[in-house]
Design a protein around this motif. Sequence first.
Motif, PDB file in Angstrom:
ATOM      1  N   MET A 293      33.332  87.395  44.159  1.00  0.00           N
ATOM      2  CA  MET A 293      31.869  87.186  44.584  1.00  0.00           C
ATOM      3  C   MET A 293      31.827  87.346  45.968  1.00  0.00           C
ATOM      4  O   MET A 293      30.821  87.744  46.371  1.00  0.00           O
ATOM      5  CB  MET A 293      31.531  85.571  44.058  1.00  0.00           C
ATOM      6  N   THR A 312      25.808  82.757  36.914  1.00  0.00           N
ATOM      7  CA  THR A 312      24.341  83.096  36.448  1.00  0.00           C
ATOM      8  C   THR A 312      24.007  84.489  36.033  1.00  0.00           C
ATOM      9  O   THR A 312      24.664  85.548  36.321  1.00  0.00           O
ATOM     10  CB  THR A 312      23.218  82.507  37.396  1.00  0.00           C
ATOM     11  N   GLU A 314      21.731  86.233  36.977  1.00  0.00           N
ATOM     12  CA  GLU A 314      21.218  86.921  38.436  1.00  0.00           C
ATOM     13  C   GLU A 314      22.334  87.430  38.887  1.00  0.00           C
ATOM     14  O   GLU A 314      22.158  88.600  39.660  1.00  0.00           O
ATOM     15  CB  GLU A 314      20.389  85.805  39.226  1.00  0.00           C
ATOM     16  N   CYS A 315      23.770  87.232  38.848  1.00  0.00           N
ATOM     17  CA  CYS A 315      24.964  87.661  39.421  1.00  0.00           C
ATOM     18  C   CYS A 315      25.983  87.850  38.647  1.00  0.00           C
ATOM     19  O   CYS A 315      27.102  88.496  39.259  1.00  0.00           O
ATOM     20  CB  CYS A 315      25.230  86.425  40.745  1.00  0.00           C
ATOM     21  N   LYS A 344      23.315  92.633  41.309  1.00  0.00           N
ATOM     22  CA  LYS A 344      23.966  91.369  40.885  1.00  0.00           C
ATOM     23  C   LYS A 344      24.863  91.190  41.867  1.00  0.00           C
ATOM     24  O   LYS A 344      25.269  89.855  42.071  1.00  0.00           O
ATOM     25  CB  LYS A 344      24.396  91.685  39.558  1.00  0.00           C
ATOM     26  N   ILE A 347      23.536  89.367  44.995  1.00  0.00           N
ATOM     27  CA  ILE A 347      23.276  87.997  44.582  1.00  0.00           C
ATOM     28  C   ILE A 347      24.512  87.285  44.519  1.00  0.00           C
ATOM     29  O   ILE A 347      24.497  86.007  44.826  1.00  0.00           O
ATOM     30  CB  ILE A 347      22.418  87.904  43.248  1.00  0.00           C
ATOM     31  N   ALA A 348      25.458  87.653  44.016  1.00  0.00           N
ATOM     32  CA  ALA A 348      26.842  86.899  43.914  1.00  0.00           C
ATOM     33  C   ALA A 348      27.305  86.560  44.985  1.00  0.00           C
ATOM     34  O   ALA A 348      28.015  85.387  45.432  1.00  0.00           O
ATOM     35  CB  ALA A 348      27.922  87.790  43.033  1.00  0.00           C
ATOM     36  N   LYS A 350      25.706  86.009  47.906  1.00  0.00           N
ATOM     37  CA  LYS A 350      24.991  84.952  48.561  1.00  0.00           C
ATOM     38  C   LYS A 350      25.206  83.506  47.653  1.00  0.00           C
ATOM     39  O   LYS A 350      25.336  82.597  48.288  1.00  0.00           O
ATOM     40  CB  LYS A 350      23.366  85.198  48.316  1.00  0.00           C
ATOM     41  N   ARG A 351      25.360  83.622  46.602  1.00  0.00           N
ATOM     42  CA  ARG A 351      25.492  82.330  45.731  1.00  0.00           C
ATOM     43  C   ARG A 351      26.782  81.773  45.853  1.00  0.00           C
ATOM     44  O   ARG A 351      26.849  80.503  45.954  1.00  0.00           O
ATOM     45  CB  ARG A 351      25.575  82.711  44.119  1.00  0.00           C
ATOM     46  N   ILE A 352      27.848  82.501  45.991  1.00  0.00           N
ATOM     47  CA  ILE A 352      28.987  81.696  46.124  1.00  0.00           C
ATOM     48  C   ILE A 352      29.154  81.191  47.448  1.00  0.00           C
ATOM     49  O   ILE A 352      29.937  80.080  47.662  1.00  0.00           O
ATOM     50  CB  ILE A 352      30.284  82.940  46.276  1.00  0.00           C
ATOM     51  N   GLU A 354      26.609  79.399  48.615  1.00  0.00           N
ATOM     52  CA  GLU A 354      26.172  78.388  48.488  1.00  0.00           C
ATOM     53  C   GLU A 354      26.738  77.294  47.882  1.00  0.00           C
ATOM     54  O   GLU A 354      26.541  75.806  48.164  1.00  0.00           O
ATOM     55  CB  GLU A 354      24.555  78.792  47.661  1.00  0.00           C
ATOM     56  N   ILE A 355      27.509  77.540  46.983  1.00  0.00           N
ATOM     57  CA  ILE A 355      28.333  76.574  46.086  1.00  0.00           C
ATOM     58  C   ILE A 355      29.754  76.453  46.362  1.00  0.00           C
ATOM     59  O   ILE A 355      30.223  75.369  45.973  1.00  0.00           O
ATOM     60  CB  ILE A 355      28.233  76.745  44.687  1.00  0.00           C
TER      61      ILE A 355
END
Length: 373
Positions: A293, A312, A314-315, A344, A347-348, A350-352, A354-355
Amino acid sequence: MTRLLHLQLLPLLSGVQNFSLFLLDGLPENQFDIYVASVPGGDLVDAVKARGYHYLPLKHMKRPIAIDDTLALMELYSLMKRYNFDIVHTNSSKPGFLGRLAASFSHIPLILYTAHGTSFHDDQPLWQQKIYRQLEKWANSWGDYVVFVNNCDRLKYLEMGLVPPSKAITIYNAIPYEQVEKFTKIAQKRTCNPYKREFVIGSTLRFSRQKNVINLITAACQACKNEPKLKFIILGEGEHWNICRTIVHSYGLEERIILPGWDVNIAQWLALFDAFILYSRWEAQPFSVIEAMHSGLPVIVSDIPSLREMITEECGWIVPLDNQPALIQCLIEVAQHPEIAFEKGVIANKRIKEISDYDTMVKSYLELYQKVM
């Protein structure tokens, strides 16, 4: 200084072992005298010694349950009494059970266990699940904290009454910032080319039952027969590697499904991938997905709670477990729509971020360690 032992099983440099190294590397240098114990003879030993940590070989520890486990317990007890550790941090099921029991016998001030998954799974016989759950409950009573790397396993343990709420904590895995930067540079160089002749789906994994590689490779072969753009590169080793090579050979797809073995230089391979896949039967919070990611790859995963917690729609793509037609169709559709895969992947990345944060991981464990300082 606080004397800290990290207890591992295998001397490999896979996810569980890298977790210890990532965490230990982030601790304040002047606060801890660090020891790492494992079965001797692998890359982990060299990595521990290169960092200047103390290495302790475990001669009697073995992966399967065996009569020698009594000797392993005695060996652990002897080590803990000899070195008088302030903190014992255990990892994986076998060291988690024996290590916490030995630490309890030795009256170690702080005993932690990071649960990199569970020892019981739905596809095990019911009697086996019940035994492992009882063993987990006993082991949890011997330690001070159980750290889960996802929320779904923590909630499962609480629902089953395997650990008191006061002992159960979730701390997400993370990779050091220098690695984040390296993978992020790969993400920044990605472009979307809908006319690219090949679409490469890759993975880094252990060729084992857990990773469901036989089903994965079979689906990859069938998808390649139906979509000429598809290509797979699956890095890793393990007990099912030769079986998977045989399957690929039987389809005559050696040039399109590449099984190069293991390579520690993961970044160069991630740069070649257009998507990442992990169709596991069970997981905790795999570093391979975190790395993918960060490198801007969309991720195809099996529909299991721990991976749904990371991925998700989205990613990435979430595919039902043990549904070969759905997996094959997903692989084909991903290759046919590279522009969706690219979006996707953005977005992946960006998501990783965040978490999964390295400072948060280290700070959270340090707060636990400091309870005895």
